[in-house]
Write a protein that holds these residues in place. Structure first.
Motif, short mmCIF file in Angstrom:
data_model
loop_
_atom_site.label_atom_id
_atom_site.label_comp_id
_atom_site.label_asym_id
_atom_site.label_seq_id
_atom_site.Cartn_x
_atom_site.Cartn_y
_atom_site.Cartn_z
N VAL A 120 -12.63 6.18 75.28
CA VAL A 120 -11.49 6.84 74.66
C VAL A 120 -11.84 8.25 74.18
CG1 VAL A 120 -11.76 6.13 72.24
CG2 VAL A 120 -9.48 6.21 73.28
N ALA A 121 -13.13 8.48 73.90
CA ALA A 121 -13.53 9.77 73.33
C ALA A 121 -13.15 10.94 74.22
CB ALA A 121 -15.04 9.77 73.06
N VAL A 122 -13.24 10.74 75.53
CA VAL A 122 -13.00 11.85 76.48
C VAL A 122 -11.55 12.29 76.48
CG1 VAL A 122 -14.88 11.15 77.99
CG2 VAL A 122 -12.58 10.28 78.43
N ARG A 123 -10.65 11.50 75.91
CA ARG A 123 -9.23 11.83 75.99
C ARG A 123 -8.70 12.44 74.70
NH1 ARG A 123 -8.06 8.86 80.53
NH2 ARG A 123 -9.60 7.21 80.89
N LEU A 124 -9.58 12.76 73.77
CA LEU A 124 -9.15 13.13 72.42
C LEU A 124 -9.36 14.61 72.10
CD1 LEU A 124 -10.65 10.04 70.59
CD2 LEU A 124 -8.23 10.48 71.03
N ARG A 173 -12.28 13.35 68.39
CA ARG A 173 -13.43 12.93 69.20
C ARG A 173 -14.71 12.93 68.38
NH1 ARG A 173 -13.11 16.24 73.35
NH2 ARG A 173 -14.66 17.69 72.59
N GLU A 174 -14.86 13.98 67.56
CA GLU A 174 -16.06 14.07 66.73
C GLU A 174 -16.16 12.86 65.79
OE1 GLU A 174 -17.86 17.06 63.36
OE2 GLU A 174 -16.26 17.80 64.66
N GLY A 221 -8.56 20.99 72.83
CA GLY A 221 -8.25 21.76 71.64
C GLY A 221 -8.41 20.95 70.36
N PRO A 222 -8.23 21.62 69.22
CA PRO A 222 -8.38 20.94 67.93
C PRO A 222 -7.16 20.09 67.59
CG PRO A 222 -7.74 23.21 67.57
CD PRO A 222 -7.87 23.04 69.07
N TRP A 223 -7.36 19.18 66.62
CA TRP A 223 -6.28 18.31 66.16
C TRP A 223 -5.05 19.12 65.73
CZ3 TRP A 223 -3.97 13.75 65.69
CH2 TRP A 223 -3.09 13.54 64.62
N ALA A 224 -5.30 20.19 64.98
CA ALA A 224 -4.18 20.96 64.42
C ALA A 224 -3.22 21.43 65.51
CB ALA A 224 -4.72 22.15 63.63
N ALA A 225 -3.78 21.78 66.67
CA ALA A 225 -2.93 22.26 67.77
C ALA A 225 -2.23 21.09 68.47
CB ALA A 225 -3.77 23.05 68.78
N ARG A 226 -2.94 20.01 68.71
CA ARG A 226 -2.39 18.89 69.47
C ARG A 226 -1.38 18.06 68.65
NH1 ARG A 226 -2.52 19.47 74.34
NH2 ARG A 226 -1.62 17.39 74.21
N ALA A 227 -1.60 17.99 67.34
CA ALA A 227 -0.79 17.09 66.52
C ALA A 227 0.67 17.53 66.43
CB ALA A 227 -1.40 16.96 65.12
#
Lengths: 243, 243
Positions: free
Chosen positions: B135-139, B144-145, B17-23
């Motif tokens: 690390v990219a795969v976990r973000l 990640r972008e 998901g996007p940062w906004a949701a995860r943060a």
């Protein structure tokens, strides 16, 4: 030092035509290659010294500010380098004659602390801008456009002014020390510039009289240096430093 | 050291998901801020050291190549710094915990000549790329972008390979010395990374298990370090250096 009241060039001038037309004159071509070579190695060595002076930075913010300036200098180097290659010159060979004067300048003016590094970054940036403005008026359209483009991207050193003023306010003795330092920077810059002028006839002619003037005119060179020195003096005063 | 045959991540993964949701998850937010802070200061210190190592360059071309790499590292720093500010973090405070481990790494691995500097630039660039890929795969999608964007712009160190190979061909003893140097670089990198892992729980959890995994899993950390070490070993062999 005698004061020279003539204003520095403002970047506007009658066009002397495009590079393609002017470059047919071998002396003009040689002069512009010299100029671009001096500017290019000047940017590369400025990059190196700013990056090295970042070691004095008291914190991450200050380190990042010097790194940004250094990175901008590298971008300028790249533009000048690419232009040299584009007009068929060997960029490394063209830069070679300016390595020693510029390395000498930096060796003689290695800052011993953060404030000296800041003043050098600010003064160096400003002198470079003054010099670009002086020389731009004497160039063909294409070279002038490049020089003005590189110039428009300077001025990153503004952050230095506030820090230096604050340090002087906290301890006025700092002002005396930095005023001496500012004089030394300008003195060493002039000394190395005089040496380049003495050794590079084509460049000198371009600097003082445009492509039309063939004769080497020491008086005109002196006037240009005086204008740059005068601007430096005003700038140091604005910084709270008698020069 | 035990060999780990699992392949490193290839950058593709199911989206979390996007940062906004995860943060909204404070632990996830803390972990990503740690990661971006470590990467940002890593880029800034890489800038500084590459620029300093430019003093060993045997000529203008080589000096310019290191300056180009350093300048690219600064651009990465700027991207990461701006992202930290964009998500409401104080970039300097977020970078602070990583200053000492990174400065330690660079202090312990200061090159003593041009070839050591080249190998360090090449190895450092490559290890950074491996780490970004891991690390990219976990973000989340946005972070990640950013990480992949920073990664895609590395690889400037390719010019080092030819120079190192040539130096070894001219004097095979150089190979032995540089092989030792490569081992030391990797050893110091792992040593400082272990320290960061021990001190930054949220970051460690993110590195080894993604946001879902709460428990600190030393085995998974070890596996990731093994994958990076294995890739380093292959890379050194390709360079003509036994590691």
């Amino acid at each position: 030092m005698a004061m020279e009241t003539q204003e520095p060039g403002d970047g506007r001038t009658d066009s002397i035509g495009p590079w393609a037309a002017r470059a047919a004159d071998p002396q003009y071509r040689a002069a512009v290659l010299d100029l671009l070579g001096a500017l290019a190695y000047g940017e590369l060595s400025a990059f190196e010294r700013l990056a090295e002076d970042a070691k004095f930075a008291p914190g991450i913010t200050e380190k990042a500010a010097l790194a940004r300036m250094a990175s901008a200098e590298y971008q300028h180097f790249q533009l000048l380098h690419d232009r040299l290659a584009e007009v068929g010159a060997d960029p490394v060979a063209v830069m070679e004659p300016f390595v020693e004067p510029l390395e000498n300048f930096h060796r003689m003016t290695a800052p011993s602390d953060w404030l000296e590094g800041l003043v050098k970054a600010y003064v160096g940036d400003a002198i470079a801008t003054d010099f670009y403005r002086e020389v731009a008026v004497r160039l063909d359209d294409d070279t002038r456009e490049l020089v003005l483009r590189v110039m428009s991207d300077t001025g990153h050193a503004g952050f230095a002014v506030e820090r230096v003023r604050q340090a002087i306010a906290e301890d006025p003795r700092v002002g005396g020390r930095l005023a001496l330092w500012g004089r030394r920077l300008m003195g060493e810059a002039l000394s190395q510039a005089q040496r380049v002028v003495a050794e590079r006839d084509a460049l000198s002619n371009l600097l003082v009289g445009g492509a039309q003037v063939r004769g080497f005119d020491l008086v005109e060179v002196g006037k240009m240096f005086n204008r740059i020195t005068e601007t430096h003096t005003k700038r140091m005063a604005a910084l709270g430093l008698a020069s």
